[in-house]
Each structure stands twice: as C-alpha cells, then as structure tokens.
Design an enzyme around this catalytic site. Sequence first.
Site, mmCIF file in Angstrom:
data_model
loop_
_atom_site.group_PDB
_atom_site.id
_atom_site.type_symbol
_atom_site.label_atom_id
_atom_site.label_comp_id
_atom_site.label_asym_id
_atom_site.label_seq_id
_atom_site.Cartn_x
_atom_site.Cartn_y
_atom_site.Cartn_z
ATOM 1 N N ALA A 142 -1.233 -28.471 21.060
ATOM 2 C CA ALA A 142 -1.133 -29.674 20.226
ATOM 3 C C ALA A 142 -2.183 -30.651 20.714
ATOM 4 C CB ALA A 142 0.257 -30.284 20.351
ATOM 5 N N GLY A 143 -2.573 -31.545 19.839
ATOM 6 C CA GLY A 143 -3.590 -32.529 20.217
ATOM 7 C C GLY A 143 -4.512 -32.765 19.049
ATOM 8 N N LEU A 145 0.219 -22.626 19.826
ATOM 9 C CA LEU A 145 -0.950 -22.438 20.695
ATOM 10 C C LEU A 145 -1.338 -23.719 21.418
ATOM 11 C CD1 LEU A 145 -3.180 -20.264 18.321
ATOM 12 C CD2 LEU A 145 -1.975 -19.479 20.358
ATOM 13 N N ASP A 157 -16.784 -34.137 19.256
ATOM 14 C CA ASP A 157 -15.585 -34.025 20.092
ATOM 15 C C ASP A 157 -15.689 -32.841 21.058
ATOM 16 O OD1 ASP A 157 -13.143 -34.871 20.997
ATOM 17 O OD2 ASP A 157 -11.982 -34.072 19.329
ATOM 18 N N GLY A 170 -4.382 -34.937 16.856
ATOM 19 C CA GLY A 170 -3.664 -35.282 15.637
ATOM 20 C C GLY A 170 -3.026 -34.111 14.932
ATOM 21 N N GLY A 171 -2.951 -32.967 15.575
ATOM 22 C CA GLY A 171 -2.354 -31.812 14.901
ATOM 23 C C GLY A 171 -1.725 -30.836 15.870
ATOM 24 N N VAL A 172 -0.997 -29.867 15.311
ATOM 25 C CA VAL A 172 -0.403 -28.793 16.113
ATOM 26 C C VAL A 172 -1.028 -27.488 15.640
ATOM 27 C CG1 VAL A 172 1.766 -27.756 16.913
ATOM 28 C CG2 VAL A 172 1.765 -30.079 16.003
ATOM 29 N N VAL A 173 -1.320 -26.593 16.577
ATOM 30 C CA VAL A 173 -1.921 -25.311 16.211
ATOM 31 C C VAL A 173 -0.934 -24.187 16.513
ATOM 32 C CG1 VAL A 173 -3.910 -23.783 16.489
ATOM 33 C CG2 VAL A 173 -4.191 -26.247 16.812
#
Length: 388
Positions: A69-70, A67, A183, A72-75
Amino acid sequence: PIQLNPAPDGSAVNGTSSAETNLEALQKKLEELELDEQQRKRLEAFLTQKQKVGELKDDDFEKISELGAGNGGVVFKVSHKPSGLIMARKLIHLEIKPAIRNQIIRELQVLHECNSPYIVGFYGAFYSDGEISICMEHMDGGSLDQVLKKAGRIPEQILGKVSIAVIKGLTYLREKHKIMHRDVKPSNILVNSRGEIKLCDFGVSGQLIDSMANSFVGTRSYMSPERLQGTHYSVQSDIWSMGLSLVEMAIGRYPIPPPDSKELELMFGCPVEGDSPVTETSPRQRAPGRPMSSYGSDSRPPMAIFELLDYIVNEPPPKLPNGVFGSEFQDFVNKCLIKNPAERADLKQLMIHAFIKRSEAEEVDFAGWLCSTIGLNQPSTPTHAAGV
C-alpha cells in the site's frame, strides 16, 4: 505541464478494438529500441499475452494477496480469470466527478505505449465503484524497499545493475514519451525472479497527479531540493531521487540526517570514515516514520518532516561513506546528489560514467542474488547461467 501523446481514439478503455493493428506498429517500435534478443522475445511475449486479455472488468478479477500500500492506493496480486494471467492491480480511491475520472482513464492510455524492458508492463486501466484500477505485470520479487528489508543492505554490484535499469528506464520515458518519472524511490523499482529491474508508478497522467496531490506527502523525502522549494524542476529531479535511493540501499537506512562514524561502525562492523557528527547540536537521527535502526544505538527521536525537508534544502547532500564502497560508485552518487540541478549530472552523462561502464561489463547473477535473498524459487528457464 506533462506532454502526452494524443490518446487513441475511441473510449474503449483497454484499446482492445485496435489491438491487432497495434501489434505490428508496436513491433516496429520495439525494433527502434536497442534490445538484446532475450529482451525482445520477452516484450513480444508480453504483448502477445496482453492481446488475449480483452476489456478489463471488475468481475473478472480474483484477489490472491495484498502486495503493498502507498502512493494513495493499495496493490493486490490478482488472477484475471478470463485469460488466466496473474497481474498486479492497483486500486486508487478518488472522490471525483465523472469528467475528471474519464480524463484520468484517457490519460492512462499512454501506458499502453510504454513498452520497454525497464518499465513495468501495463494491461489496462478502468473505473468501477469509486476506484480507479491500474492493472500491471506482476513482478514476483516485489519492490526494492521490500528487498532491502530482507537484505539489510544491497551490494554495490547489484546496485550497479539497478542504476543501469533506472537510467535506461528514465531515458526511455523521456525520449520516447516526453515524460519524467516524478517519484523515483526504492518502492517504485520492481524486480523479478528472471532478473529484470523495472520502474513503476511514474507520472503519466497530469490529472491523476492533481487529483492525488494531497496524498503525496509521504514521498517528499525523496524529492530534490529544487522541487521542495517549489521552483521549476525537470528530469534532473528524478536523478537526485535515484542518487538518494542508491545511498539508502547501499547503507541500509534512509540517509538523512547522515550517520555519524559511530553508527557507521555499527553498520559495517569496522571503523568507517564518516562525518564527524556535525549534527551534534540537533539530537535526531532518523527520518519520520522510519523504524529505529536495528543497531540499537539509536535512541534519538525521529526528525519531524519539516526538519527533514529543511535539511534536504539547506544542508550538504548525503554521500556514501569512504572505505566501504568503490570510488567510482561514490563519484556516481555524488554527481546525482549535486544540489544545483544545472550542475547535477544528466542521464547522458550518467550513462557513460565509469561506474555504469564497469557495471555493464560485470557478470552479475542478479536473479540468483534476489531469489536467495528473499527466498524465491528461480524459474528454471534457459535465461540463467547453468550451475547458478
């Protein structure tokens, strides 16, 4: 420091052991929120579904697609095989000691108590193979930065509905959980084909924020001047980020440095009163990592990140161009983007602002607009006006 409600006892990460007793307590909490019938039903349906989930384990998930990335993680969009539910699973890779990892998982449990129509639903968090997983409700419209790419610009009436949801989401986090978001930006505002608008990725775990401190650089362009200067900051900082996000979505590009009248004319197809290019001395027009604007006039190199941060701290705040947007919307954004946080509007003041009052009264088919903009099928539920 972030204040946190004490974590529920028992280290059962998903809190399933106490799920049954919790449901009644949750329903009581839902009654305290000012929800309409539809919102209440949807939240109760989510909580009922969530009860079927049980303990989350890595083996129980099947990846469907990525879906985004950003942060610090990938979704990933995933299927939770035991329950048949579709979820969004965020994976954060962290090289950390077990004690820290356990603290993060424990702090994330507060998300079980974040139940609001304006906050993305949470199924649970767990650790496996060097990665923390945060499992959330899947929002089929994606994030507003993805929607913006397809839409080019987002209409003022739609942004009115977005503003209401963001203010209500921030108010809920602050009043019920004593946390700020930290954020706010278009990629952390999610939407779906039912017309819901929800915040995600807020700073609920102090330990996770600390552990990911080094990967936070990309977000700085939405940070308030006081936060960039390292001074004390509060929920007022989230309001700046919301204002900046609204200008970006309204004009179709990150608004620092501001577009000059020539670029505005290319954007809106007619002469627009913009600033006479104050920044003529500095031949740069784009934020770092931003693609060249599709208007083709922009052959200047992007601003370096330090120049951008310097601009936010030392130059006048961005604003909406005259003649294209309603004066109430312009005033609303200006009140969000006052550089001194003490003078900046707060959540209560914004909630009664004329722009919000008007937006609340307006009939806007958000779901219909979203689905036609991004090519989604609208669910055939009685939640939409007939003939849309």
